[in-house]
Write a protein that holds these residues in place. Structure first.
Motif, mmCIF file in Angstrom:
data_model
loop_
_atom_site.group_PDB
_atom_site.id
_atom_site.type_symbol
_atom_site.label_atom_id
_atom_site.label_comp_id
_atom_site.label_asym_id
_atom_site.label_seq_id
_atom_site.Cartn_x
_atom_site.Cartn_y
_atom_site.Cartn_z
ATOM 1 N N ILE A 155 0.849 -1.203 0.000
ATOM 2 C CA ILE A 155 0.000 0.000 0.000
ATOM 3 C C ILE A 155 0.875 1.240 0.000
ATOM 4 N N VAL A 156 1.905 1.248 0.832
ATOM 5 C CA VAL A 156 2.792 2.395 0.917
ATOM 6 C C VAL A 156 3.504 2.572 -0.412
ATOM 7 N N ALA A 157 3.940 1.466 -1.023
ATOM 8 C CA ALA A 157 4.645 1.546 -2.305
ATOM 9 C C ALA A 157 3.718 2.125 -3.392
ATOM 10 N N LYS A 158 2.460 1.695 -3.375
ATOM 11 C CA LYS A 158 1.518 2.222 -4.370
ATOM 12 C C LYS A 158 1.305 3.718 -4.147
ATOM 13 N N ASP A 159 1.088 4.104 -2.880
ATOM 14 C CA ASP A 159 0.865 5.513 -2.577
ATOM 15 C C ASP A 159 2.106 6.335 -2.916
ATOM 16 N N THR A 160 3.292 5.800 -2.606
ATOM 17 C CA THR A 160 4.531 6.513 -2.894
ATOM 18 C C THR A 160 4.727 6.621 -4.400
ATOM 19 N N ALA A 161 4.464 5.553 -5.122
ATOM 20 C CA ALA A 161 4.621 5.596 -6.593
ATOM 21 C C ALA A 161 3.659 6.611 -7.183
ATOM 22 N N GLU A 162 2.435 6.663 -6.737
ATOM 23 C CA GLU A 162 1.458 7.652 -7.242
ATOM 24 C C GLU A 162 1.949 9.056 -6.940
ATOM 25 N N ALA A 163 2.498 9.231 -5.708
ATOM 26 C CA ALA A 163 2.960 10.561 -5.323
ATOM 27 C C ALA A 163 4.165 10.961 -6.152
#
Length: 187
Positions: A155-163
């Protein structure tokens, strides 16, 4: 009468060889040979009387006292030997009882050691079982934490990638980011 006086004077002279005119003895009467037969008779009578008194009264009493004393000594020696034997028997019984007590004490100590070892083995087995159960729980908790961490990492990786994509000015596609993060996590 003159002859009678002469005979009496001769008798007095003969009798007076140990006695003076006053009738008292001259010198020691024991040494007057005129009196020896009389002294010997009385000496024999006194010795016979002493012999009979000693042989009939004193010597039997002395013999009985000596016999009684010898009997007492013999009895005391016999009693002492019996007491010595009893003491030896008592010492042997004491030593046997002491050896039995030591053997029994060693047996009790060994039994106690065995019981303690058995209790210790049971306690170790119980502790090992508790440790294994806690280790299994810990492994399960770690697996749960790892699984939740991986989910959180995703989840953090997805949020970080989107950011990051948004910060770089790109268009964010949630499906493409999820696929890219999923491929990267799997290896």
């Amino acid at each position: 009468m003159a002859t009678e006086t002469t005979g009496a004077a001769e008798g007095a002279a003969t009798a007076s060889s140990c006695v003076d005119a006053g009738g008292s003895a001259i010198g020691m009467p024991q040494l007057c040979f005129d009196w020896w037969p009389n002294q010997i008779v009385w000496l024999v009578i006194a010795l016979v009387a002493i012999f009979f008194i000693l042989s009939r009264v004193a010597l039997p009493r002395i013999a009985s006292v000596l016999a009684e004393r010898q009997g007492t000594i013999t009895n005391d020696i016999t009693a002492a030997e019996e007491l010595k034997q009893k003491a030896a028997d008592a010492e042997a019984a004491y030593n046997k009882a002491l050896a039995d007590a030591r053997t029994e004490a060693q047996a009790i100590a060994q039994k106690t050691r065995d019981e303690i070892k058995g209790d210790l083995d049971d306690a170790l087995a119980k502790a090992d079982a508790e440790i294994a159960a806690k280790a299994a729980e810990s492994e399960k908790a770690i697996a749960d934490i790892r699984a939740s961490a991986m989910a959180n990492v995703e989840i953090v990786a997805k949020d970080t990638a989107e950011a990051i994509v948004a910060a770089l000015g790109g268009k964010t596609d949630a499906k493409a980011i999820a696929a890219a993060v999923g491929n990267r996590i799997k290896g």
